[in-house]
Scaffold this motif. Structure first.
Motif, PDB file in Angstrom:
ATOM      1  N   THR A   4       0.729  -1.172   0.027  1.00  0.00           N
ATOM      2  CA  THR A   4      -0.157   0.002  -0.123  1.00  0.00           C
ATOM      3  C   THR A   4       0.838   1.156   0.168  1.00  0.00           C
ATOM      4  O   THR A   4       0.435   2.456   0.040  1.00  0.00           O
ATOM      5  CB  THR A   4      -0.825  -0.182   1.253  1.00  0.00           C
ATOM      6  OG1 THR A   4      -0.017  -0.003   2.262  1.00  0.00           O
ATOM      7  CG2 THR A   4      -1.915  -1.107   1.169  1.00  0.00           C
ATOM      8  N   THR A  11      -4.644   8.045  -4.153  1.00  0.00           N
ATOM      9  CA  THR A  11      -5.861   8.352  -3.675  1.00  0.00           C
ATOM     10  C   THR A  11      -6.279   9.922  -3.410  1.00  0.00           C
ATOM     11  O   THR A  11      -7.357  10.202  -3.116  1.00  0.00           O
ATOM     12  CB  THR A  11      -5.767   7.942  -2.000  1.00  0.00           C
ATOM     13  OG1 THR A  11      -4.968   8.309  -1.409  1.00  0.00           O
ATOM     14  CG2 THR A  11      -5.866   6.387  -2.145  1.00  0.00           C
ATOM     15  N   THR A  33      -7.473   4.396   0.831  1.00  0.00           N
ATOM     16  CA  THR A  33      -7.227   4.740   2.549  1.00  0.00           C
ATOM     17  C   THR A  33      -7.655   6.055   2.892  1.00  0.00           C
ATOM     18  O   THR A  33      -7.658   7.125   2.122  1.00  0.00           O
ATOM     19  CB  THR A  33      -5.631   4.522   2.727  1.00  0.00           C
ATOM     20  OG1 THR A  33      -5.120   5.667   2.180  1.00  0.00           O
ATOM     21  CG2 THR A  33      -5.240   3.148   2.019  1.00  0.00           C
ATOM     22  N   GLU A  35      -5.608   7.101   5.361  1.00  0.00           N
ATOM     23  CA  GLU A  35      -4.305   7.227   5.883  1.00  0.00           C
ATOM     24  C   GLU A  35      -3.610   8.329   4.892  1.00  0.00           C
ATOM     25  O   GLU A  35      -2.919   9.313   5.273  1.00  0.00           O
ATOM     26  CB  GLU A  35      -3.416   6.112   5.761  1.00  0.00           C
ATOM     27  CG  GLU A  35      -1.941   6.522   6.564  1.00  0.00           C
ATOM     28  CD  GLU A  35      -1.036   5.059   6.619  1.00  0.00           C
ATOM     29  OE1 GLU A  35      -1.502   4.080   6.224  1.00  0.00           O
ATOM     30  OE2 GLU A  35       0.014   5.476   6.842  1.00  0.00           O
ATOM     31  N   GLN A 141      -6.311  -2.021  -3.457  1.00  0.00           N
ATOM     32  CA  GLN A 141      -4.751  -1.364  -3.950  1.00  0.00           C
ATOM     33  C   GLN A 141      -4.204  -2.098  -5.271  1.00  0.00           C
ATOM     34  O   GLN A 141      -3.896  -1.520  -6.237  1.00  0.00           O
ATOM     35  CB  GLN A 141      -3.911  -1.183  -3.059  1.00  0.00           C
ATOM     36  CG  GLN A 141      -2.588  -0.433  -3.516  1.00  0.00           C
ATOM     37  CD  GLN A 141      -2.667   1.071  -3.623  1.00  0.00           C
ATOM     38  OE1 GLN A 141      -3.525   1.490  -3.240  1.00  0.00           O
ATOM     39  NE2 GLN A 141      -1.713   1.382  -4.230  1.00  0.00           N
ATOM     40  N   ASN A 155     -12.248   1.467  -2.102  1.00  0.00           N
ATOM     41  CA  ASN A 155     -12.427   0.405  -1.025  1.00  0.00           C
ATOM     42  C   ASN A 155     -13.435   0.617  -0.262  1.00  0.00           C
ATOM     43  O   ASN A 155     -13.732   1.398   0.671  1.00  0.00           O
ATOM     44  CB  ASN A 155     -10.976   0.740  -0.088  1.00  0.00           C
ATOM     45  CG  ASN A 155     -10.843  -0.269   0.836  1.00  0.00           C
ATOM     46  OD1 ASN A 155     -11.506  -1.169   0.863  1.00  0.00           O
ATOM     47  ND2 ASN A 155      -9.760  -0.280   1.679  1.00  0.00           N
ATOM     48  N   HIS A 161      -7.277  -3.848   7.156  1.00  0.00           N
ATOM     49  CA  HIS A 161      -6.471  -2.637   6.814  1.00  0.00           C
ATOM     50  C   HIS A 161      -7.288  -1.444   7.001  1.00  0.00           C
ATOM     51  O   HIS A 161      -7.217  -0.465   7.895  1.00  0.00           O
ATOM     52  CB  HIS A 161      -6.055  -2.809   5.497  1.00  0.00           C
ATOM     53  CG  HIS A 161      -5.416  -1.885   4.739  1.00  0.00           C
ATOM     54  ND1 HIS A 161      -5.611  -1.208   3.490  1.00  0.00           N
ATOM     55  CD2 HIS A 161      -4.534  -0.751   5.366  1.00  0.00           C
ATOM     56  CE1 HIS A 161      -4.809  -0.228   3.248  1.00  0.00           C
ATOM     57  NE2 HIS A 161      -4.195   0.197   4.362  1.00  0.00           N
ATOM     58  N   GLU A 162      -8.274  -1.136   6.175  1.00  0.00           N
ATOM     59  CA  GLU A 162      -8.982   0.109   6.076  1.00  0.00           C
ATOM     60  C   GLU A 162     -10.623   0.043   5.672  1.00  0.00           C
ATOM     61  O   GLU A 162     -11.007  -0.819   4.778  1.00  0.00           O
ATOM     62  CB  GLU A 162      -8.342   1.208   5.115  1.00  0.00           C
ATOM     63  CG  GLU A 162      -7.049   1.938   5.872  1.00  0.00           C
ATOM     64  CD  GLU A 162      -7.050   3.459   5.834  1.00  0.00           C
ATOM     65  OE1 GLU A 162      -8.238   3.812   5.977  1.00  0.00           O
ATOM     66  OE2 GLU A 162      -6.039   3.938   5.942  1.00  0.00           O
ATOM     67  N   PRO A 164     -12.646   2.978   4.516  1.00  0.00           N
ATOM     68  CA  PRO A 164     -12.675   4.519   4.400  1.00  0.00           C
ATOM     69  C   PRO A 164     -13.895   5.146   4.270  1.00  0.00           C
ATOM     70  O   PRO A 164     -14.236   6.187   5.264  1.00  0.00           O
ATOM     71  CB  PRO A 164     -12.035   4.845   3.174  1.00  0.00           C
ATOM     72  CG  PRO A 164     -11.271   3.670   2.641  1.00  0.00           C
ATOM     73  CD  PRO A 164     -11.766   2.346   3.317  1.00  0.00           C
ATOM     74  N   ARG A 196     -10.879  -2.875  10.567  1.00  0.00           N
ATOM     75  CA  ARG A 196     -10.210  -1.642   9.819  1.00  0.00           C
ATOM     76  C   ARG A 196     -11.141  -0.518   9.951  1.00  0.00           C
ATOM     77  O   ARG A 196     -10.647   0.666   9.651  1.00  0.00           O
ATOM     78  CB  ARG A 196     -10.789  -2.418   8.417  1.00  0.00           C
ATOM     79  CG  ARG A 196     -12.018  -2.666   8.324  1.00  0.00           C
ATOM     80  CD  ARG A 196     -12.574  -3.548   6.978  1.00  0.00           C
ATOM     81  NE  ARG A 196     -13.838  -3.990   6.782  1.00  0.00           N
ATOM     82  CZ  ARG A 196     -13.902  -5.250   6.218  1.00  0.00           C
ATOM     83  NH1 ARG A 196     -12.952  -6.024   5.571  1.00  0.00           N
ATOM     84  NH2 ARG A 196     -15.364  -5.574   6.206  1.00  0.00           N
ATOM     85  N   SER A 200      -9.214   2.987  10.248  1.00  0.00           N
ATOM     86  CA  SER A 200      -9.732   4.256   9.276  1.00  0.00           C
ATOM     87  C   SER A 200     -10.135   5.469  10.155  1.00  0.00           C
ATOM     88  O   SER A 200     -10.036   6.563  10.038  1.00  0.00           O
ATOM     89  CB  SER A 200     -10.682   3.811   8.367  1.00  0.00           C
ATOM     90  OG  SER A 200     -10.054   3.110   7.270  1.00  0.00           O
ATOM     91  N   TRP A 203      -7.111   7.439  11.893  1.00  0.00           N
ATOM     92  CA  TRP A 203      -6.569   8.112  10.888  1.00  0.00           C
ATOM     93  C   TRP A 203      -7.330   9.498  10.652  1.00  0.00           C
ATOM     94  O   TRP A 203      -6.970  10.661  10.636  1.00  0.00           O
ATOM     95  CB  TRP A 203      -6.276   7.516   9.739  1.00  0.00           C
ATOM     96  CG  TRP A 203      -5.230   6.386   9.476  1.00  0.00           C
ATOM     97  CD1 TRP A 203      -5.422   5.299   8.945  1.00  0.00           C
ATOM     98  CD2 TRP A 203      -3.838   6.438  10.072  1.00  0.00           C
ATOM     99  NE1 TRP A 203      -4.350   4.296   9.251  1.00  0.00           N
ATOM    100  CE2 TRP A 203      -3.298   5.276   9.777  1.00  0.00           C
ATOM    101  CE3 TRP A 203      -2.937   7.597  10.536  1.00  0.00           C
ATOM    102  CZ2 TRP A 203      -1.895   4.776  10.003  1.00  0.00           C
ATOM    103  CZ3 TRP A 203      -1.689   7.029  10.849  1.00  0.00           C
ATOM    104  CH2 TRP A 203      -1.389   5.782  10.399  1.00  0.00           C
TER     105      TRP A 203
END
Ligand code: CP
Length: 330
Positions: A4, A11, A33, A35, A141, A155, A161-162, A164, A196, A200, A203
Motif C-alpha cells: 500500500t 488516492t 485509504t 491514511e 490497491q 475500497n 486494513h481500512e 474509508p 479496519r 480508518s 487516521w
C-alpha cells in the motif's frame, strides 16, 4: 498481497481545490485509504455529505440526480455486507449511474476465475468504477494498480486494513452531534486488532484534531498502536466513561479470530461491554458500525436509545457514498 506504499499517489487529486475542480491533470481518483487522504479532501467530502443528507430527509419522493448518468459502477463484495453494499448501490442509483453487483457465490469465481480476471472481464464491458470489499488487506490497491487510469477503485473494506467510507460517515455524524471535532475525546472500544473501522477512524479523527483512545484487552490491541496511530490506549473502559464525548463500540469479530483473545463472551461484556450501568456513568454519544452483537458489546436499548447515533450512521452512509462518487467523477 499488494503493497500500500503507493496509495498516496492514487488516492489524492494532486491539485485539489475545494470547489471540486481539478487544477492539474489528475488521471486517477481512487479512494483506498484514509491514511493517505488529505484533510482538505476529507472536509470537502464531509461537507458534501451534509448537502446530500439534507435531501435524503423525510418520507416523500425526491428527484434523482443525473451526475453519474452514462456511468457504470460494479460493486464487488467478496465478503458479506448489508450496510456498505446497500448504501453504495443506493448512492450510485440516486446519482443516476447504471449499477451491477456481483454475487461471488454464483459467479465464475466458483469455477476458479481469479479476482483480477473477474475485474478485467467486467472492465471490458465498460465499467467506470469498482467498489471492492475483500477479506484480504490490499486487494483494492492491487486492482487499482492493474486497471487503466480512467477506471476508479473505491475500497469498501479490505481485511483488517481500512474502511474509508465508514470512517467518513462516522466523522460526518460526529460533527453533526458534536460540532467541530478539534479537542473532542473519542473512545474506540473492543476488537481493535481485527478492525479496519478502528484504523480508518483513528487516521481520520486525528486529522480533524480529535483525541482518540483505543480501549481493548491487551490481546486485542495491535502492538505499538498508540505510537503508530498517534492515539491513547488503555485496557480499562471505566477510565474513559466520564471524559469521552463519543464512544464507538466495535463488533467482536468472531469470524476473524482464532479463539483465545479473551476467556469468554460473558467476561468480555463485563470488562468491555457498554452495559446499562456504564451507560448511566457516561454522557457520551454511542456509535457502532454494525452489525451489533447485542448483549455483548452493546445492549439493544442503548443501541437504539436517545444517545445512540447508530441509525444516523446508517443513514449517513448513503450521503457519504454519494459525496465520494461525486468527488471521483466530477
Ligand atoms: N459497517 C459495515 O461495514 O457494515 P456491513 O458489513 O453491513 O457493510
Amino acid at each position: 498481497m499488494a503493497s500500500t506504499n503507493t496509495a498516496s499517489k492514487l488516492t489524492q487529486r494532486e491539485a485539489f481545490s475545494p470547489n471540486g475542480k481539478s487544477v492539474s491533470s489528475p488521471k486517477r481518483w481512487d479512494l483506498i485509504t484514509i491514511e493517505h487522504l488529505s484533510t482538505d479532501i476529507i472536509l470537502h467530502l464531509l461537507e458534501r455529505s451534509d448537502y446530500y443528507v439534507e435531501f435524503l430527509q423525510g418520507a416523500g419522493p425526491f428527484q434523482k440526480w443525473k451526475l453519474l448518468e452514462g456511468r457504470t459502477i460494479a460493486n464487488l463484495f467478496f465478503e458479506p455486507s448489508t450496510r456498505t453494499r446497500t448504501s453504495f448501490e443506493l448512492a450510485e442509483r440516486r446519482l443516476g449511474a447504471d449499477v451491477t453487483t456481483l454475487t461471488p457465490a454464483v459467479s465464475s469465481l466458483t469455477k476458479g476465475e481469479s479476482v483480477l480476471d473477474t475485474v478485467h472481464v467486467l472492465e471490458s464491458m465498460k465499467v467506470d468504477a469498482f467498489v471492492v470489499r475483500h477479506a484480504v488487506a490490499g486487494v483494492p490497491q492491487f486492482l487499482s494498480e492493474r486497471l487503466p487510469s480512467h477506471v476508479h477503485v473505491i475500497n469498501a473494506g479490505d481485511g483488517v486494513h481500512e474502511h474509508p467510507t465508514q470512517a467518513l460517515l462516522d466523522a460526518a455524524e460526529l460533527r453533526s452531534a458534536l460540532g467541530n471535532l478539534s479537542g473532542k475525546q473519542i473512545a474506540i472500544v473492543g476488537d481493535i486488532l481485527h478492525s479496519r473501522v478502528a484504523r480508518s477512524n483513528a487516521w481520520l479523527l486525528k486529522k480533524l484534531g480529535a483525541t482518540v483512545t483505543f480501549v481493548a484487552p491487551e490481546t486485542l490491541l495491535p502492538r505499538g498502536a498508540a505510537s503508530v496511530f498517534g492515539v491513547e490506549a488503555t485496557n480499562r473502559l471505566d477510565d474513559v466513561l466520564g471524559m469521552a464525548d463519543a464512544i464507538m463500540m466495535l463488533r467482536i469479530q468472531l469470524e476473524r479470530q482464532a479463539r483465545g483473545f479473551f476467556p469468554n463472551l460473558e467476561e468480555y461484556r463485563e470488562q468491555y461491554g457498554m452495559t446499562p450501568e456504564r451507560m448511566a456513568r457516561s454522557n457520551a454519544y454511542i456509535m457502532h458500525p454494525g452489525p451489533i452483537n447485542h448483549g455483548t458489546e452493546l445492549e439493544m436499548e442503548s443501541a437504539y436509545g436517545a444517545r445512540s447515533l447508530v441509525l444516523q450512521q446508517v443513514k449517513r452512509g448513503v450521503a457519504v457514498r454519494m459525496a465520494v462518487m461525486e468527488w471521483i467523477f466530477n
